[in-house]
Design an enzyme around this catalytic site. Structure first.
Site, PDB file in Angstrom:
ATOM      1  N   THR B 162       0.874  -1.182   0.000  1.00  0.00           N
ATOM      2  CA  THR B 162       0.000   0.000   0.000  1.00  0.00           C
ATOM      3  C   THR B 162       0.912   1.234   0.000  1.00  0.00           C
ATOM      4  O   THR B 162       1.300   1.698  -1.058  1.00  0.00           O
ATOM      5  CB  THR B 162      -0.975  -0.015   1.193  1.00  0.00           C
ATOM      6  OG1 THR B 162      -0.249  -0.170   2.416  1.00  0.00           O
ATOM      7  CG2 THR B 162      -1.974  -1.144   1.055  1.00  0.00           C
ATOM      8  N   LYS B 188       4.121  -6.915   3.889  1.00  0.00           N
ATOM      9  CA  LYS B 188       3.886  -5.512   3.551  1.00  0.00           C
ATOM     10  C   LYS B 188       3.658  -4.736   4.844  1.00  0.00           C
ATOM     11  O   LYS B 188       3.284  -5.313   5.876  1.00  0.00           O
ATOM     12  CB  LYS B 188       2.705  -5.337   2.601  1.00  0.00           C
ATOM     13  CG  LYS B 188       1.339  -5.748   3.109  1.00  0.00           C
ATOM     14  CD  LYS B 188       0.591  -4.726   3.919  1.00  0.00           C
ATOM     15  CE  LYS B 188       0.415  -3.423   3.171  1.00  0.00           C
ATOM     16  NZ  LYS B 188      -0.340  -2.468   4.062  1.00  0.00           N
ATOM     17  N   THR B 208      -1.494  -1.543   8.044  1.00  0.00           N
ATOM     18  CA  THR B 208      -1.530  -2.954   8.412  1.00  0.00           C
ATOM     19  C   THR B 208      -0.244  -3.650   8.045  1.00  0.00           C
ATOM     20  O   THR B 208       0.417  -3.340   7.059  1.00  0.00           O
ATOM     21  CB  THR B 208      -2.743  -3.661   7.730  1.00  0.00           C
ATOM     22  OG1 THR B 208      -3.905  -3.117   8.319  1.00  0.00           O
ATOM     23  CG2 THR B 208      -2.699  -5.164   7.885  1.00  0.00           C
ATOM     24  N   GLU B 303       7.254   4.832   7.042  1.00  0.00           N
ATOM     25  CA  GLU B 303       6.829   6.046   6.344  1.00  0.00           C
ATOM     26  C   GLU B 303       7.693   7.255   6.735  1.00  0.00           C
ATOM     27  O   GLU B 303       7.733   7.652   7.905  1.00  0.00           O
ATOM     28  CB  GLU B 303       5.354   6.330   6.652  1.00  0.00           C
ATOM     29  CG  GLU B 303       4.424   5.323   5.979  1.00  0.00           C
ATOM     30  CD  GLU B 303       2.975   5.457   6.399  1.00  0.00           C
ATOM     31  OE1 GLU B 303       2.123   4.834   5.753  1.00  0.00           O
ATOM     32  OE2 GLU B 303       2.707   6.189   7.376  1.00  0.00           O
ATOM     33  N   ASN B 426       0.907  11.350   6.440  1.00  0.00           N
ATOM     34  CA  ASN B 426      -0.299  10.946   7.153  1.00  0.00           C
ATOM     35  C   ASN B 426      -1.288  12.071   7.410  1.00  0.00           C
ATOM     36  O   ASN B 426      -2.371  11.827   7.944  1.00  0.00           O
ATOM     37  CB  ASN B 426       0.090  10.245   8.458  1.00  0.00           C
ATOM     38  CG  ASN B 426       0.606   8.852   8.179  1.00  0.00           C
ATOM     39  OD1 ASN B 426      -0.134   8.001   7.690  1.00  0.00           O
ATOM     40  ND2 ASN B 426       1.884   8.618   8.437  1.00  0.00           N
ATOM     41  N   THR B 431      -9.498  14.562  -0.981  1.00  0.00           N
ATOM     42  CA  THR B 431     -10.720  13.813  -1.338  1.00  0.00           C
ATOM     43  C   THR B 431     -10.871  13.756  -2.841  1.00  0.00           C
ATOM     44  O   THR B 431     -10.479  14.662  -3.539  1.00  0.00           O
ATOM     45  CB  THR B 431     -11.960  14.505  -0.752  1.00  0.00           C
ATOM     46  OG1 THR B 431     -11.690  15.893  -0.576  1.00  0.00           O
ATOM     47  CG2 THR B 431     -12.300  13.888   0.573  1.00  0.00           C
TER      48      THR B 431
END
Lengths: 431, 431
Positions: B162, B188, B208, B303, B426, B431
């Site tokens: 992801t 991952k 996750t 990240e 983050n 949108t």
């Protein structure tokens, strides 16, 4: 009853709001690299009834150890508080404790009281020896600067600032039996803020939350710790900026008695029923107001923040469970960064509730942003409107309601977002 | 013994390193906005012995609930694993569970096994219904793409990414009784990484950590969970990027038996002594190597990170105490931002040790950065050289040693710094 100006209206304080029986001063002792005032004191006309709460961190700065000892030896009668910013006097070993002790002895000589009646505090860099000779050299100037005005109290609030961008001050008062009882408090803190205060130090370390509460009520010495704990537990112990509990956190309450009104505190009879006299109820309410205002001012001044978030947790099995859920949310980097981005990512909130370590039923969890229902029964609410939720998060002050739906436990908690600016402030390394 | 290439050398994997008895495939099902491959599978030639560990989060995604149920119903015999990225199928209620069930039933029909022999996983956005019709429509293409090469396994590793910037893969092998036993794994994860895996799901939520371990050993079904737990507890359960424990974390081990070597696991006699056969020792070591490599690859891909930090905690009263100290350090924003700034601010580390909630004596705490002594006995070390310490922190890979000096407890833990880039990733809301 308690007449308190909201945080946004503070300062200035009126001279009439300053509790009677105290003088305040602040000077430059040369500890702050900026050259700003960095050494302050409050001196009572005579020994004042004192109660303190300290960090629960097991690493405790020297001034907390000395302050705790002086409280015990003086039977909780403190006449002078001395506070320096720019050096935390922590991780400084026995030499640090001796330096704190020396500063109290010298202050006692200048202010006319025993060393045991002096309470020391320090905030700033840790692991660096306290240049106590600079503090001792500044004591005569500090004594000469003493005054009873609101400006003097504000001067103390300014001198104890470290990374704070604003001074923090609050006041409340009430009338009882023809007399006016005043409470005023000052505080500092903007980072390393997750106070977990208790009545004795774990053993404390860095900059830090400091709060000093002054009242001209007379408080029975036995009642003071209980009154303070009651106020602190629902205010200073309900805020977190970054989850880092400092080694120097201290809250001190001093009661001069100059108003002539005595607060007897809560009394317990043989049937373990608790009663309080009317002035205790008034005092507790006013003290809570001052503490809550100061606690919120600290959160409002959090390092680099763009949002202040009030969390209202309800429906937990117990109040302790509700607090664990609040802490889990308040300390999640993913939630805090989403707030910074005004991102209505409620899944991150649901995840943090799930790993809080308390009994929940995911299918009973409801989440609201203000009046907007976001999540119902653990799924997206049928009323969820992403644009409206994003719009709500554009505001600086947010209220997020969580209902766990499994019991009567609840709590209120205040925290902040996590911004790039916070990282910049705390990763900026310049020797 | 265990012949493992270091993480930096992976990929590529040689075809000879791929465990026998499995095929792998990945296709585009249209869940990732990027249009990249997002749907993958591993299929065993016949039902394989399976063991899984799931998040301890009490909010659990639908595929974990279905996967756990299928493990029970199939008596831990799994023939196909299907994984989609781009949607976590979490906080999706009963409809989400039905969708996961549907995907297994359809996959079973395509791959020729019962639905109960299919294990589903999902990672991606939460609270959004899983478009299961896209998965079902892609199953024939997935079946057609199956292959046994290293490239096929790598394709699966790529499809499950992801926010990952690199695929994560590791392999080990050993020879026993003239046969070669192979283990290979893919994983991952880059954010929401603080796995707390246990043998049954709490009940899961966002992207996750997912890890799939394949071996051609034959494992006695009763031994598999114990072997997996032993490997996971000292690897995946010893890493944290941001402290957020996801709702979808899953580790699955599949053993095809194609090598002909049987791993009997640990046996316990009446005197509660534990024994292991030689092949179990070899297998445990190789499995640990693969899990540790994958766990470190996840941390390396955290990240926005600029530093990977190995924490070595020693001298705690218990191993559990040592782990609590590691977690306190790994989750302190002030420490993580100091690392980002290469700032040798050891006071922040001492403070986090102090609030970890374990028994310590601050005067016995020693801290080293690599070989550089920084703090001795809770104070600055006489050997502290700030420039040298800063120089050490300029490296990407750091080792920080903490000795608490009060007992025999210890642990190793891997974490990262906290950078402005992490916040940017983050808090970016589009949108």
């Amino acid at each position: 009853m308690a007449d308190t100006s909201p945080a946004s209206q503070m300062p200035p304080l009126a001279d009439d709001q300053v509790p009677r029986g105290f003088s305040f001063a602040a000077v430059r002792a040369g500890l702050k690299a900026s050259g700003n005032p960095d050494f302050a004191c409050a001196v009572a006309d005579r020994p004042a009834t004192a109660a303190a709460m300290f960090t629960s961190n097991k690493v405790v700065a020297a001034p907390l150890l000395v302050g705790q000892r002086h409280l015990e030896r003086s039977h909780h009668q403190i006449q002078a508080v001395i506070v320096n910013a720019g050096n935390a006097n922590c991780a400084t070993g026995e030499a640090g404790e001796y330096a704190a002790q020396q500063s109290c002895a010298s202050a006692g000589a200048v202010f006319g009281c025993a060393a045991n009646h002096v309470f020391p505090s320090s905030t700033g860099i840790i692991g660096v020896p306290l240049p106590v000779e600079k503090l001792i050299a500044a004591l005569p100037a500090l004594h000469a600067a003493l005054g009873r005005s609101a400006a003097h109290l504000e001067g103390m609030a300014v001198a104890i600032m470290t990374t704070d961008t604003r001074l923090k001050i609050a006041a409340a008062s009430f009338d009882f039996g023809g007399a006016t009882v005043r409470i005023a408090g000052i505080a500092k803190g903007a980072g390393m803020i997750h106070p977990q205060l208790q009545s004795a130090p774990g053993t404390a370390l860095h900059a830090t939350m400091l709060a000093y509460l002054f009242t001209d009520a007379a408080i029975a010495p036995a009642a003071a710790p209980d009154l303070l704990r009651h106020a602190v537990d629902s205010t200073f112990n309900r805020i977190s900026i970054d989850g880092d509990t400092s080694t120097n956190d201290t809250v001190l309450l001093l009661a001069s008695g100059a108003s002539g009104v005595t607060i007897h505190g809560h009394t317990h009879d043989a049937f373990v029923r608790t009663a309080e006299d009317p002035q205790t109820a008034l005092f507790s309410s006013a003290l809570h107001t001052v503490c809550l205002s100061l606690a919120k001012q600290i959160v409002e001044d959090g390092e680099g923040i763009q949002h202040v978030v009030e969390l209202t947790i309800g429906g937990a099995l117990t109040d302790a469970d509700a607090l664990r859920v609040a802490l889990s949310i308040a300390h999640s980097p993913l939630i805090k960064t989403a707030w910074a981005g005004c991102d209505p990512n409620w899944g991150r909130i649901l995840a943090a509730i799930g790993y809080a370590g308390v009994a929940i039923d995911p299918t009973r969890v409801n989440i609201r942003f203000g009046e907007l229902e976001i999540c119902r029964g653990g799924c997206v609410s049928p009323h969820f409107d992403e644009a409206a939720a994003h719009g709500y998060l554009l505001q600086r002050n947010l209220t997020i309601h969580i209902d766990l739906g499994v019991g009567p436990g609840s709590c209120q908690f205040w925290t902040t977002d996590l911004t790039e600016e916070y990282v910049r402030i705390n990763s900026d390394y310049s020797t």
